[in-house]
Design an enzyme around this catalytic site. Structure first.
Site, short mmCIF file in Angstrom:
data_model
loop_
_atom_site.label_atom_id
_atom_site.label_comp_id
_atom_site.label_asym_id
_atom_site.label_seq_id
_atom_site.Cartn_x
_atom_site.Cartn_y
_atom_site.Cartn_z
CB CYS A 94 -0.98 -0.04 1.17
SG CYS A 94 -2.39 1.04 0.94
CG HIS A 191 -3.57 -3.35 4.30
ND1 HIS A 191 -2.40 -2.77 4.68
CD2 HIS A 191 -4.17 -2.45 3.49
CE1 HIS A 191 -2.30 -1.56 4.13
NE2 HIS A 191 -3.37 -1.35 3.40
#
Ligand code: GLN
Length: 242
Positions: A94, A191
């Protein structure tokens, strides 16, 4: 004789969100199961960079966290490029995925420069891409996780996607690409943490590291009950609505 493997986690103080630290724990545990001695280093701005770096990982963070680490990241950029060209395995999630690219331009038009290790660029948008996500990759099979980002990433000509999205958004809301890959550098929006539910990626990082360092191949993991639990966690994640 115990054989150590050094894992460097980049910027855990500012870039460690939605359980990304679980990636470090997964590498630690699986390295032990494979008979190696894991040494986990936390690298934060201003620290001396660890002399040994066999696997590098980095997580996500808010725009403000990205802002705080940018100067330090640019300072170690050449070193990261050298390690990548030397085929060191890395996994960037990310916010650090975005800064391994050319830049992240926020919605307000501020440009946070990245190190350009991946041929990708990211633009902040008004739309948050959030929820469970499932993707397919030729090398790692099905990859499952959770995404939450408003930056949308576009691959340049020299970047390969890590996977193709089957449910969820991924890099952006248009092209069904998720993540990026350059040599042994993997980058992803997922995630969850990513590695506990996707041991094929953990084993890619570990296998690549021990082949480079010791010329060794990975055997079977000495913990079959965990593999069953992992499989169940993957199935539960896939069945969950976005
Ligand atoms: N700030 C970035 C975005 O929202 C990164 C978010 C994250 O790392 N979770 O796009």
């Amino acid at each position: 004789m115990s054989r150590d493997v050094h894992v460097v986690q980049l910027y855990p103080r500012d870039m460690n969100i939605y359980g990304d630290y679980g990636n470090a724990l997964t590498l630690q545990r699986r390295l032990e199961w494979y008979g190696y001695e894991p040494v986990i280093h936390s690298y934060n701005p201003g620290d001396a960079f660890p002399e040994q770096a066999d696997i590098l990982i980095g997580g996500g963070g808010r725009d403000s966290g990205q802002d705080r680490i940018q100067t330090d990241l640019l300072g170690i950029g050449d070193r990261l490029h050298r390690l990548a060209e030397d085929d060191v395995p890395m996994l960037m999630i990310c916010g650090l995925y975005q800064l391994f690219g050319h830049y992240f331009e926020t919605r307000e038009g501020a440009r946070i420069p990245g190190i350009g290790l991946l041929d990708v660029t990211t633009y902040g948008t008004d739309r948050r891409l959030i929820g469970n996500i499932v993707t397919e990759s030729e090398e790692f099979g099905r990859i499952v996780g959770y995404e939450n980002h408003s930056g949308q990433t576009w691959l340049g000509r020299d970047a390969q996607p890590l996977a193709t999205v089957t449910s969820g958004a991924g890099n952006n809301d248009q092209d069904a690409h998720e993540g990026a890959r350059h040599r042994n550098v993997l980058a992803s929006y997922l995630h969850g943490s990513l590695l506990p539910k996707n041991p094929a990626i953990a084993d890619f990082l570990i296998g690549t590291a021990v082949r480079r360092k010791y010329g060794a191949e990975l055997g079977a993991v000495d913990h079959p009950s965990v593999e069953t639990l992992t499989q169940r966690a993957r199935e539960a994640a896939v069945a969950r609505p976005r």
